[in-house]
Design an enzyme around this catalytic site. Structure first.
Site, PDB file in Angstrom:
ATOM      1  N   LYS A  62       0.829  -1.215   0.000  1.00  0.00           N
ATOM      2  CA  LYS A  62       0.000   0.000   0.000  1.00  0.00           C
ATOM      3  C   LYS A  62       0.863   1.266   0.000  1.00  0.00           C
ATOM      4  O   LYS A  62       0.822   2.084   0.920  1.00  0.00           O
ATOM      5  CB  LYS A  62      -0.962   0.001   1.194  1.00  0.00           C
ATOM      6  CG  LYS A  62      -1.931  -1.184   1.176  1.00  0.00           C
ATOM      7  CD  LYS A  62      -2.981  -1.079   2.258  1.00  0.00           C
ATOM      8  CE  LYS A  62      -4.034  -2.172   2.195  1.00  0.00           C
ATOM      9  NZ  LYS A  62      -3.536  -3.539   2.519  1.00  0.00           N
ATOM     10  N   ASP A  65       3.478   7.987  -1.670  1.00  0.00           N
ATOM     11  CA  ASP A  65       4.563   8.930  -1.404  1.00  0.00           C
ATOM     12  C   ASP A  65       4.627   9.892  -2.599  1.00  0.00           C
ATOM     13  O   ASP A  65       3.760   9.845  -3.479  1.00  0.00           O
ATOM     14  CB  ASP A  65       5.894   8.161  -1.208  1.00  0.00           C
ATOM     15  CG  ASP A  65       6.852   8.900  -0.283  1.00  0.00           C
ATOM     16  OD1 ASP A  65       7.051  10.115  -0.489  1.00  0.00           O
ATOM     17  OD2 ASP A  65       7.405   8.271   0.640  1.00  0.00           O
ATOM     18  N   GLN A 185     -13.629  -9.421  10.392  1.00  0.00           N
ATOM     19  CA  GLN A 185     -14.156  -8.867   9.144  1.00  0.00           C
ATOM     20  C   GLN A 185     -15.627  -8.516   9.354  1.00  0.00           C
ATOM     21  O   GLN A 185     -16.386  -9.295   9.915  1.00  0.00           O
ATOM     22  CB  GLN A 185     -14.033  -9.895   7.998  1.00  0.00           C
ATOM     23  CG  GLN A 185     -12.593 -10.206   7.608  1.00  0.00           C
ATOM     24  CD  GLN A 185     -11.963  -9.124   6.731  1.00  0.00           C
ATOM     25  OE1 GLN A 185     -12.508  -8.023   6.566  1.00  0.00           O
ATOM     26  NE2 GLN A 185     -10.795  -9.427   6.195  1.00  0.00           N
TER      27      GLN A 185
HETATM   28  O1  C5P Z   1      -7.761 -13.567   7.453  1.00  0.00           O
HETATM   29  P1  C5P Z   1      -8.552 -12.801   6.430  1.00  0.00           P
HETATM   30  O2  C5P Z   1      -9.144 -13.693   5.349  1.00  0.00           O
HETATM   31  O3  C5P Z   1      -9.555 -11.860   7.040  1.00  0.00           O
HETATM   32  O4  C5P Z   1      -7.432 -11.929   5.701  1.00  0.00           O
HETATM   33  C1  C5P Z   1      -7.742 -10.969   4.735  1.00  0.00           C
HETATM   34  C2  C5P Z   1      -6.485 -10.319   4.237  1.00  0.00           C
HETATM   35  O5  C5P Z   1      -6.852  -9.255   3.384  1.00  0.00           O
HETATM   36  C3  C5P Z   1      -5.592  -9.714   5.312  1.00  0.00           C
HETATM   37  O6  C5P Z   1      -4.243  -9.810   4.830  1.00  0.00           O
HETATM   38  C4  C5P Z   1      -6.027  -8.276   5.373  1.00  0.00           C
HETATM   39  O7  C5P Z   1      -5.021  -7.412   5.794  1.00  0.00           O
HETATM   40  C5  C5P Z   1      -6.352  -8.020   3.903  1.00  0.00           C
HETATM   41  N1  C5P Z   1      -7.261  -6.927   3.654  1.00  0.00           N
HETATM   42  C6  C5P Z   1      -8.542  -6.855   4.198  1.00  0.00           C
HETATM   43  N2  C5P Z   1      -9.342  -5.796   3.912  1.00  0.00           N
HETATM   44  C7  C5P Z   1      -8.902  -4.828   3.110  1.00  0.00           C
HETATM   45  C8  C5P Z   1      -7.625  -4.890   2.547  1.00  0.00           C
HETATM   46  C9  C5P Z   1      -6.823  -5.967   2.853  1.00  0.00           C
HETATM   47  O8  C5P Z   1      -8.958  -7.754   4.917  1.00  0.00           O
HETATM   48  N3  C5P Z   1      -9.684  -3.838   2.808  1.00  0.00           N
END
Ligand code: C5P
Length: 231
Positions: A62, A65, A185
């Site tokens: 991500k 800069d 989530q």
């Molecule tokens: O364990 P899980 O399936 O929740 O992991 C989802 C991955 O996606 C993690 O690496 C998290 O940082 C990433 N991610 C997210 N939501 C976002 C961007 C990235 O869950 N908006």
């Protein structure tokens, strides 16, 4: 469309990550390396090792800069042979990343709006639009900048797909297969539903990495992605 499965290696150490990669041999060959492993677990070296072994690697860094710094940083990443790299979806940043990746196979992904942000957070950060409006604006800007795709919530995939057209990648985290724990989530979707909504790549972490049998968990998700019943 069947879509592509990407496994998020959200672990602290290179040793744990390498063990997961080995456990997933034959089931998954595309891995996301984010802040946790990149900075804390020698993730850049591991990524290069995986690439040398023929796996695909998504560096979720991500970047944001000044243009020159983004361009040079992205150019450095291209030399690893990495598959995907995230930048924040600010127009200048996306254009600089496209310049840095020119001539390589690296797919630049724009992070539209972090899914941890709601309308209140976006207002607090000084933006005049709500999250949906900002996602739509940035999707159009991503397309104009010529980047390879966007990361967004599966809930936003449908509208983003209508804006960016059929060819750009839409990468969605927040995926939970049937019967798995949601964890932290907030807005999740099943693998098949996310693909139906327009996603091309699904990022899955804990449902695979925390499973007793990660390869079986990955295969079950792939089966859901292909629309087959889970055994
Ligand atoms: O364990 P899980 O399936 O929740 O992991 C989802 C991955 O996606 C993690 O690496 C998290 O940082 C990433 N991610 C997210 N939501 C976002 C961007 C990235 O869950 N908006």
């Amino acid at each position: 469309m069947a879509g592509t499965l990407i496994v998020a290696l959200d672990v602290d150490t290179r040793r744990e990550a390498a063990a997961l990669v080995e456990a997933l041999d034959g089931a998954a060959d595309f891995f996301k390396i984010g802040y946790q492993l990149f900075y804390g677990g020698d993730g850049f070296a591991l990524g290069r090792e995986l690439l040398a072994a023929g796996k695909r690697v998504f560096f979720d860094l991500k970047l944001l800069d000044i243009d020159n710094t983004v361009e040079k940083g992205v150019a450095a990443i291209t030399r690893t042979g990495a598959t995907m790299l995230t930048v924040h979806a600010y127009p200048q940043c996306m254009r600089a990343a496209v310049t840095g990746a020119a001539g390589s196979d690296l797919t630049i992904l724009g992070v539209s709006v972090l899914t941890s942000m709601d309308d209140k957070d976006v207002a607090e950060a000084g933006f005049a639009r709500d999250t949906a409006g900002l996602v739509a604006l940035r999707a159009g800007q991503a397309r104009a900048a010529g980047i390879g795709g966007l990361v967004c919530s599966p809930r936003e995939a449908e509208i983003v797909r209508t804006i960016v057209g059929p060819d750009m990648a839409i990468v969605t985290p927040g995926i939970r297969p049937a019967g798995s724990a949601v964890g932290d989530q907030k807005r999740v979707m099943g693998p098949a539903a996310a693909l139906d909504a327009g996603a091309s790549h699904l990022v899955v972490g804990r449902p695979i990495t925390a499973a007793a049998d990660p390869a079986a968990a990955a295969r079950a998700i792939l089966a859901e992605m292909h629309g087959h019943a889970i055994a």
